[in-house]
Design a protein around this motif. Structure first.
Motif, PDB file in Angstrom:
ATOM      1  N   MET A   1       0.849  -1.171   0.000  1.00  0.00           N
ATOM      2  CA  MET A   1       0.000   0.000   0.000  1.00  0.00           C
ATOM      3  C   MET A   1       0.898   1.239   0.000  1.00  0.00           C
ATOM      4  O   MET A   1       1.939   1.265   0.638  1.00  0.00           O
ATOM      5  CB  MET A   1      -0.903   0.004   1.226  1.00  0.00           C
ATOM      6  N   SER A   2       0.478   2.278  -0.715  1.00  0.00           N
ATOM      7  CA  SER A   2       1.189   3.551  -0.759  1.00  0.00           C
ATOM      8  C   SER A   2       0.190   4.666  -0.525  1.00  0.00           C
ATOM      9  O   SER A   2      -0.993   4.534  -0.849  1.00  0.00           O
ATOM     10  CB  SER A   2       1.842   3.762  -2.119  1.00  0.00           C
ATOM     11  N   MET A   3       0.680   5.797   0.020  1.00  0.00           N
ATOM     12  CA  MET A   3      -0.211   6.935   0.200  1.00  0.00           C
ATOM     13  C   MET A   3       0.561   8.240   0.104  1.00  0.00           C
ATOM     14  O   MET A   3       1.765   8.293   0.373  1.00  0.00           O
ATOM     15  CB  MET A   3      -0.961   6.856   1.517  1.00  0.00           C
ATOM     16  N   ALA A   4      -0.162   9.279  -0.295  1.00  0.00           N
ATOM     17  CA  ALA A   4       0.372  10.637  -0.359  1.00  0.00           C
ATOM     18  C   ALA A   4      -0.607  11.540   0.383  1.00  0.00           C
ATOM     19  O   ALA A   4      -1.823  11.446   0.170  1.00  0.00           O
ATOM     20  CB  ALA A   4       0.514  11.089  -1.801  1.00  0.00           C
ATOM     21  N   ILE A   5      -0.079  12.383   1.276  1.00  0.00           N
ATOM     22  CA  ILE A   5      -0.929  13.240   2.096  1.00  0.00           C
ATOM     23  C   ILE A   5      -0.374  14.650   2.072  1.00  0.00           C
ATOM     24  O   ILE A   5       0.830  14.855   2.243  1.00  0.00           O
ATOM     25  CB  ILE A   5      -0.978  12.737   3.553  1.00  0.00           C
ATOM     26  N   LEU A   6      -1.262  15.626   1.879  1.00  0.00           N
ATOM     27  CA  LEU A   6      -0.916  17.043   1.943  1.00  0.00           C
ATOM     28  C   LEU A   6      -1.813  17.698   2.979  1.00  0.00           C
ATOM     29  O   LEU A   6      -3.015  17.431   3.022  1.00  0.00           O
ATOM     30  CB  LEU A   6      -1.145  17.709   0.583  1.00  0.00           C
ATOM     31  N   SER A   7      -1.244  18.553   3.807  1.00  0.00           N
ATOM     32  CA  SER A   7      -2.023  19.200   4.854  1.00  0.00           C
ATOM     33  C   SER A   7      -1.453  20.579   5.144  1.00  0.00           C
ATOM     34  O   SER A   7      -0.234  20.770   5.142  1.00  0.00           O
ATOM     35  CB  SER A   7      -1.983  18.337   6.124  1.00  0.00           C
ATOM     36  N   THR A   8      -2.344  21.534   5.394  1.00  0.00           N
ATOM     37  CA  THR A   8      -1.907  22.874   5.769  1.00  0.00           C
ATOM     38  C   THR A   8      -2.904  23.469   6.765  1.00  0.00           C
ATOM     39  O   THR A   8      -4.086  23.116   6.758  1.00  0.00           O
ATOM     40  CB  THR A   8      -1.755  23.783   4.532  1.00  0.00           C
ATOM     41  N   GLU A   9      -2.401  24.317   7.646  1.00  0.00           N
ATOM     42  CA  GLU A   9      -3.254  24.975   8.633  1.00  0.00           C
ATOM     43  C   GLU A   9      -2.733  26.382   8.877  1.00  0.00           C
ATOM     44  O   GLU A   9      -1.532  26.594   9.035  1.00  0.00           O
ATOM     45  CB  GLU A   9      -3.270  24.191   9.950  1.00  0.00           C
ATOM     46  N   LEU A  10      -3.645  27.333   8.903  1.00  0.00           N
ATOM     47  CA  LEU A  10      -3.330  28.721   9.197  1.00  0.00           C
ATOM     48  C   LEU A  10      -3.988  29.067  10.522  1.00  0.00           C
ATOM     49  O   LEU A  10      -5.190  28.854  10.689  1.00  0.00           O
ATOM     50  CB  LEU A  10      -3.859  29.633   8.083  1.00  0.00           C
ATOM     51  N   ARG A  11      -3.200  29.583  11.467  1.00  0.00           N
ATOM     52  CA  ARG A  11      -3.728  29.948  12.790  1.00  0.00           C
ATOM     53  C   ARG A  11      -3.608  31.443  13.003  1.00  0.00           C
ATOM     54  O   ARG A  11      -2.616  32.057  12.621  1.00  0.00           O
ATOM     55  CB  ARG A  11      -2.965  29.226  13.885  1.00  0.00           C
ATOM     56  N   TYR A  12      -4.621  32.027  13.627  1.00  0.00           N
ATOM     57  CA  TYR A  12      -4.633  33.454  13.919  1.00  0.00           C
ATOM     58  C   TYR A  12      -5.122  33.657  15.349  1.00  0.00           C
ATOM     59  O   TYR A  12      -6.222  33.213  15.696  1.00  0.00           O
ATOM     60  CB  TYR A  12      -5.549  34.193  12.938  1.00  0.00           C
ATOM     61  N   GLN A  13      -4.311  34.281  16.175  1.00  0.00           N
ATOM     62  CA  GLN A  13      -4.647  34.512  17.577  1.00  0.00           C
ATOM     63  C   GLN A  13      -5.469  35.794  17.693  1.00  0.00           C
ATOM     64  O   GLN A  13      -5.011  36.867  17.328  1.00  0.00           O
ATOM     65  CB  GLN A  13      -3.361  34.622  18.407  1.00  0.00           C
ATOM     66  N   ILE A  14      -6.702  35.697  18.211  1.00  0.00           N
ATOM     67  CA  ILE A  14      -7.591  36.852  18.373  1.00  0.00           C
ATOM     68  C   ILE A  14      -7.354  37.530  19.714  1.00  0.00           C
ATOM     69  O   ILE A  14      -7.232  38.747  19.796  1.00  0.00           O
ATOM     70  CB  ILE A  14      -9.067  36.424  18.269  1.00  0.00           C
ATOM     71  N   ILE A  18      -7.950  32.876  22.869  1.00  0.00           N
ATOM     72  CA  ILE A  18      -8.840  32.471  21.781  1.00  0.00           C
ATOM     73  C   ILE A  18      -8.159  32.693  20.435  1.00  0.00           C
ATOM     74  O   ILE A  18      -7.602  33.755  20.171  1.00  0.00           O
ATOM     75  CB  ILE A  18     -10.166  33.255  21.822  1.00  0.00           C
ATOM     76  N   GLY A  19      -8.224  31.667  19.591  1.00  0.00           N
ATOM     77  CA  GLY A  19      -7.652  31.755  18.256  1.00  0.00           C
ATOM     78  C   GLY A  19      -8.551  31.104  17.224  1.00  0.00           C
ATOM     79  O   GLY A  19      -9.479  30.368  17.567  1.00  0.00           O
ATOM     80  N   LEU A  20      -8.267  31.381  15.962  1.00  0.00           N
ATOM     81  CA  LEU A  20      -8.988  30.782  14.849  1.00  0.00           C
ATOM     82  C   LEU A  20      -8.031  29.944  14.017  1.00  0.00           C
ATOM     83  O   LEU A  20      -6.831  30.195  14.007  1.00  0.00           O
ATOM     84  CB  LEU A  20      -9.597  31.869  13.957  1.00  0.00           C
ATOM     85  N   ALA A  21      -8.578  28.982  13.312  1.00  0.00           N
ATOM     86  CA  ALA A  21      -7.773  28.143  12.423  1.00  0.00           C
ATOM     87  C   ALA A  21      -8.550  27.869  11.141  1.00  0.00           C
ATOM     88  O   ALA A  21      -9.771  27.704  11.174  1.00  0.00           O
ATOM     89  CB  ALA A  21      -7.422  26.830  13.104  1.00  0.00           C
ATOM     90  N   ALA A  22      -7.841  27.865  10.031  1.00  0.00           N
ATOM     91  CA  ALA A  22      -8.385  27.427   8.747  1.00  0.00           C
ATOM     92  C   ALA A  22      -7.453  26.326   8.246  1.00  0.00           C
ATOM     93  O   ALA A  22      -6.234  26.450   8.356  1.00  0.00           O
ATOM     94  CB  ALA A  22      -8.431  28.589   7.760  1.00  0.00           C
ATOM     95  N   PHE A  23      -8.012  25.241   7.725  1.00  0.00           N
ATOM     96  CA  PHE A  23      -7.176  24.112   7.346  1.00  0.00           C
ATOM     97  C   PHE A  23      -7.706  23.426   6.095  1.00  0.00           C
ATOM     98  O   PHE A  23      -8.886  23.540   5.760  1.00  0.00           O
ATOM     99  CB  PHE A  23      -7.057  23.103   8.490  1.00  0.00           C
ATOM    100  N   ALA A  24      -6.799  22.747   5.413  1.00  0.00           N
ATOM    101  CA  ALA A  24      -7.154  21.960   4.229  1.00  0.00           C
ATOM    102  C   ALA A  24      -6.270  20.712   4.204  1.00  0.00           C
ATOM    103  O   ALA A  24      -5.100  20.764   4.563  1.00  0.00           O
ATOM    104  CB  ALA A  24      -6.946  22.777   2.965  1.00  0.00           C
ATOM    105  N   ASP A  25      -6.852  19.601   3.804  1.00  0.00           N
ATOM    106  CA  ASP A  25      -6.152  18.326   3.726  1.00  0.00           C
ATOM    107  C   ASP A  25      -6.509  17.641   2.411  1.00  0.00           C
ATOM    108  O   ASP A  25      -7.633  17.761   1.936  1.00  0.00           O
ATOM    109  CB  ASP A  25      -6.560  17.398   4.877  1.00  0.00           C
ATOM    110  N   ALA A  26      -5.564  16.916   1.855  1.00  0.00           N
ATOM    111  CA  ALA A  26      -5.819  16.123   0.646  1.00  0.00           C
ATOM    112  C   ALA A  26      -4.986  14.854   0.734  1.00  0.00           C
ATOM    113  O   ALA A  26      -3.918  14.837   1.341  1.00  0.00           O
ATOM    114  CB  ALA A  26      -5.444  16.911  -0.605  1.00  0.00           C
ATOM    115  N   GLY A  27      -5.494  13.788   0.148  1.00  0.00           N
ATOM    116  CA  GLY A  27      -4.758  12.541   0.187  1.00  0.00           C
ATOM    117  C   GLY A  27      -5.206  11.573  -0.883  1.00  0.00           C
ATOM    118  O   GLY A  27      -6.273  11.716  -1.476  1.00  0.00           O
ATOM    119  N   ARG A  28      -4.353  10.609  -1.100  1.00  0.00           N
ATOM    120  CA  ARG A  28      -4.619   9.567  -2.092  1.00  0.00           C
ATOM    121  C   ARG A  28      -3.968   8.281  -1.592  1.00  0.00           C
ATOM    122  O   ARG A  28      -2.844   8.305  -1.101  1.00  0.00           O
ATOM    123  CB  ARG A  28      -4.026   9.988  -3.426  1.00  0.00           C
ATOM    124  N   ILE A  29      -4.679   7.158  -1.708  1.00  0.00           N
ATOM    125  CA  ILE A  29      -4.163   5.863  -1.262  1.00  0.00           C
ATOM    126  C   ILE A  29      -4.222   4.875  -2.417  1.00  0.00           C
ATOM    127  O   ILE A  29      -5.218   4.798  -3.140  1.00  0.00           O
ATOM    128  CB  ILE A  29      -4.969   5.316  -0.062  1.00  0.00           C
TER     129      ILE A  29
END
Length: 84
Positions: A1-14, A18-29
């Motif tokens: 089995m093989s896999m590829a994963i991409l992930s990113t997260e942006l954090r902003y401290q209010i 208290i903080g906010l986060a925006a994130f995106a993930d992608a993958g393939r197996i």
């Protein structure tokens, strides 16, 4: 089995706790080794709120699929501590 994963997260401290986060993930197996075979990329994204506690951040996230055939809609996640 093989896999590829991409992930990113942006954090902003209010505020101090208290903080906010925006994130995106992608993958393939691939069932075959060496990245061989036919599969599709799956991707999701979301937004979250972070609240600092003495034992780690409390996380509240709302996320959903943005690519691929996941079969699931918007999901809510609640966690304590860092996700990574």
């Amino acid at each position: 089995m093989s896999m590829a994963i991409l992930s990113t997260e942006l954090r902003y401290q209010i505020r101090d706790k208290i903080g906010l986060a925006a994130f995106a993930d992608a993958g393939r197996i691939w069932a075959e080794s060496g990245f061989d075979g036919e599969t599709d990329w799956q991707a999701g994204a979301g937004l979250g709120v972070r609240y600092k506690t003495p034992i780690g951040p409390m996380r509240f996230d709302v996320a959903g699929p943005v690519g691929g055939d996941t079969g699931n809609g918007v999901q809510v996640y609640l966690g304590l501590g860092q996700a990574f």
